[in-house]
Design a protein around this motif. Structure first.
Motif, PDB file in Angstrom:
ATOM      1  N   LYS A 127      -7.536   7.061  -4.786  1.00  0.00           N
ATOM      2  CA  LYS A 127      -6.846   8.060  -5.224  1.00  0.00           C
ATOM      3  C   LYS A 127      -7.951   9.817  -4.482  1.00  0.00           C
ATOM      4  O   LYS A 127      -8.688   9.664  -4.540  1.00  0.00           O
ATOM      5  CB  LYS A 127      -7.549   8.149  -6.388  1.00  0.00           C
ATOM      6  N   ASN A 128      -6.967  10.408  -4.169  1.00  0.00           N
ATOM      7  CA  ASN A 128      -7.599  11.126  -3.434  1.00  0.00           C
ATOM      8  C   ASN A 128      -7.398  13.050  -4.089  1.00  0.00           C
ATOM      9  O   ASN A 128      -6.077  13.603  -4.242  1.00  0.00           O
ATOM     10  CB  ASN A 128      -7.071  11.657  -2.075  1.00  0.00           C
ATOM     11  N   CYS A 129      -7.998  13.481  -4.956  1.00  0.00           N
ATOM     12  CA  CYS A 129      -7.647  14.590  -5.702  1.00  0.00           C
ATOM     13  C   CYS A 129      -8.754  16.308  -4.697  1.00  0.00           C
ATOM     14  O   CYS A 129      -8.205  17.243  -5.401  1.00  0.00           O
ATOM     15  CB  CYS A 129      -8.701  14.838  -7.282  1.00  0.00           C
TER      16      CYS A 129
ATOM     17  N   ALA B  27      -2.482  13.331  -7.435  1.00  0.00           N
ATOM     18  CA  ALA B  27      -1.871  12.392  -6.917  1.00  0.00           C
ATOM     19  C   ALA B  27      -1.267  10.920  -7.353  1.00  0.00           C
ATOM     20  O   ALA B  27      -1.334  11.349  -9.161  1.00  0.00           O
ATOM     21  CB  ALA B  27      -3.553  11.330  -7.263  1.00  0.00           C
TER      22      ALA B  27
ATOM     23  N   ARG C 114       0.077   7.254  -7.968  1.00  0.00           N
ATOM     24  CA  ARG C 114      -0.106   5.844  -7.217  1.00  0.00           C
ATOM     25  C   ARG C 114       1.883   5.611  -7.282  1.00  0.00           C
ATOM     26  O   ARG C 114       2.749   5.848  -7.646  1.00  0.00           O
ATOM     27  CB  ARG C 114      -0.392   5.604  -8.290  1.00  0.00           C
TER      28      ARG C 114
ATOM     29  N   TRP D   1      -1.804   5.299  -2.990  1.00  0.00           N
ATOM     30  CA  TRP D   1      -1.742   6.886  -3.277  1.00  0.00           C
ATOM     31  C   TRP D   1      -1.237   7.590  -2.460  1.00  0.00           C
ATOM     32  O   TRP D   1      -1.203   7.521  -1.226  1.00  0.00           O
ATOM     33  CB  TRP D   1      -3.562   6.654  -4.016  1.00  0.00           C
TER      34      TRP D   1
ATOM     35  N   THR E 224      -1.313  11.939  -2.151  1.00  0.00           N
ATOM     36  CA  THR E 224      -1.681  13.188  -2.643  1.00  0.00           C
ATOM     37  C   THR E 224      -1.366  14.211  -2.235  1.00  0.00           C
ATOM     38  O   THR E 224      -0.481  14.092  -1.069  1.00  0.00           O
ATOM     39  CB  THR E 224      -2.995  13.792  -2.463  1.00  0.00           C
TER      40      THR E 224
ATOM     41  N   CYS F  92      -5.964  14.456 -11.989  1.00  0.00           N
ATOM     42  CA  CYS F  92      -6.706  15.275 -11.675  1.00  0.00           C
ATOM     43  C   CYS F  92      -8.169  16.437 -12.026  1.00  0.00           C
ATOM     44  O   CYS F  92      -7.470  16.513 -12.723  1.00  0.00           O
ATOM     45  CB  CYS F  92      -6.381  15.424 -10.215  1.00  0.00           C
TER      46      CYS F  92
END
Length: 540
Positions: free
Chosen positions: A486-488, A502, A504, A511, A513, A539
């Motif tokens: 996960k990348n916010c 983000a 899934r 994930w 983004t 996020c």
């Protein structure tokens, strides 16, 4: 498929070595061998099963042409973001006239063009040496050329261009200069690199005229036959797009020459390390044919010099342009079949083909060993096969992201992406796409100074223009498919106007983004969350 490739090579090796006397003496035996070698080429291509990211740019253009919107990437924006007009035209006709799937059509055309290269190398080697058995050796070498096979099913114009190059060489050798000029025009319509090949052929023909081995009427026929196609095409492009050079060429200009040259030498060096056996056989063929004057006539020696000159000049051109970022040395793919024909033409002189005794198998044995080295390079050397498969996985993931956006976002929603191929095509022409690299954007390609960007060369960037002028609702920052976590975070260029979100991927730990324009974020999140495959996450 690796096992199938190895089995096919074993079958070809047994036929070529054991049946060599019959291949020398009987045309029917050579045709059977050519069919078997074509089968080897097919399974070699299927082993890679490449589907190139950039091919989808052409596919989107073809879909728009077939649906009546014209050769545009975004409906209503006449921008020439392609350099392969001939392939684009063929795909458009197949789609509009027969309802053929654009992606499948491009892949089948590429596979058939690669097999066509195998056949064309057969005839070129036979012509260069004056001995039919040389064709079998050239075909076997061509079938195992790594980069040609890698791009066979890629959807790109690589194999088609290589086939046209071989066609031009055959036309020159048989002195069919009108056909040669038409093939030159088709090659230029397929790739701008065709101009380099045409210049070599024209220079060689002029030298032949000066040496009184040809006449100026042949030069005129060659030039006029190409211009009768190229001039109206160029005039149409200037009127429709307003420029003579397509966006991809303009957008990549502007880097420092020394840096570009260094990239080109590194690119060529990697290629030479991948084809050492083929290169050594080609050099040996050059020694036998040219330096020892082993062929029967001055005409055959001159034709061989044409092949040698073309290889050297074309390799030099690729060095000057800095090579390419794609795996498996795409730009040098046309050289493989030409080197194969040259190698086979020289090596056939090691065999006493007029007295086909079983012991005269030096040339076929060397070729089979060289084929084995080429296949080893395809499977294991430099991670070529693994790099192609990794790229294919990324392309598939980008396509899934594009399908998600196309299905959930309202028609007319503007999106922006760094990877402007599979994602844009799968999103459909109902979503205008802003290319952050400028390949399909008029302003970015022609008004912004390019920057050096490592493996991708020199490309134009102006994020202020993207954010404030094009104002995409959704920005997709990835260029390589899904993330593993996960990348916010959000890139500096979009901070303030966009918020990261983000999602899934269902049934996985992957994930995606996306950046959503702040004023539309709530509405866009709801629309994108309607998909069963992508679930939004909080996020901070």
């Amino acid at each position: 498929m690796v096992a199938a490739v190895i089995a096919s090579w074993v079958a070809v090796a047994l036929v070529v070595i054991i049946a060599w006397p019959r291949l020398v003496a009987e045309r029917s035996a050579r045709m059977i061998a050519l069919v078997l070698i074509s089968g080897l080429s097919l399974v070699h291509q299927l082993m890679f099963d490449m589907l190139a990211e950039d091919a989808f740019i052409t596919f989107r253009y073809a879909e728009n042409v077939a649906e009546g919107h014209g050769p545009v990437f975004n409906i209503g924006e006449p921008v020439e973001g392609y350099t392969n007009f001939l392939l684009l035209g063929l795909l458009s006709v197949l789609k509009a006239g027969f309802g053929a799937d654009v992606v499948l059509s491009a892949r089948v055309l590429g596979v058939l063009s690669t097999i066509g290269c195998v056949v064309a190398a057969y005839f070129l080697a036979r012509k260069l040496s004056g001995r039919s058995a040389a064709g079998v050796l050239a075909a076997a070498l061509t079938a195992t050329v790594s980069n040609l096979a890698a791009y066979g099913a890629s959807g790109l114009e690589t194999s088609l261009f290589a086939l046209l190059v071989l066609g031009m060489l055959l036309a020159a050798c048989y002195e069919h200069w009108v056909i040669g000029g038409l093939l030159l025009a088709m090659a230029v319509l397929t790739r701008p690199d065709g101009v380099v090949v045409g210049a070599v052929l024209l220079g060689w023909l002029i030298v032949r005229v000066l040496r009184q081995r040809a006449n100026w009427w042949q030069v005129t026929a060659f030039v006029l036959a190409s211009l009768v196609v190229l001039m109206p095409w160029t005039a149409w492009r200037a009127l429709y797009y307003g420029h003579f050079l397509p966006n991809p060429l303009v957008a990549k200009q502007g880097g420092e020459f020394s840096w570009q040259l260094g990239q080109g030498w590194e690119y060529l060096g990697g290629y030479l390390l991948a084809v050492p056996a083929l290169l050594l056989l080609a050099l040996a063929g050059m020694v036998l044919v040219v330096l020892r004057r082993a062929v029967d006539t001055e005409t055959l020696r001159a034709q061989y010099w044409l092949v040698v000159t073309l290889c050297v000049v074309f390799a030099g051109f690729v060095v000057l342009v800095g090579g390419d970022w794609m795996p498996a040395w795409r730009l040098l793919a046309p050289l493989g079949p030409v080197l194969a024909a040259g190698a086979a033409s020289g090596l056939i002189l090691l065999s006493k083909v007029d007295t086909p005794a079983p012991a005269n198998r030096v040339a076929p044995a060397l070729v089979i060993v060289a084929c084995a080295f080429s296949l080893v390079a395809s499977i294991w050397q430099n991670g070529m096969l693994s790099a192609v498969r990794e790229w294919r996985a990324q392309v598939d993931q980008l396509g899934e992201i594009g399908s998600w956006l196309g299905e959930e976002l309202p028609r007319g929603t503007v999106i922006s992406t760094y990877a402007n191929g599979a994602l844009s095509y799968r999103a459909g022409n109902g979503l205008p796409v802003v290319d952050q690299l400028g390949l399909t954007d008029e302003y970015l390609a022609r008004e912004v100074e390019p920057e050096q960007t490592g493996g991708r060369g020199s490309l134009a960037f102006d994020f202020e223009y993207i954010v404030d002028t094009r104002r995409p609702s959704v920005v997709i920052p990835t260029q390589s498919g899904y993330d593993t976590r996960k990348n916010c975070s959000i890139a500096t260029e979009f901070r303030g106007d966009y918020i990261p979100k983000a999602f899934r991927v269902a049934d996985s730990d992957d994930w995606v983004t996306v950046y959503l324009r702040g004023t539309e974020a709530s509405q866009l999140t709801g629309q994108l969350a309607a998909s069963d495959k992508f679930t939004p996450a909080r996020c901070p």
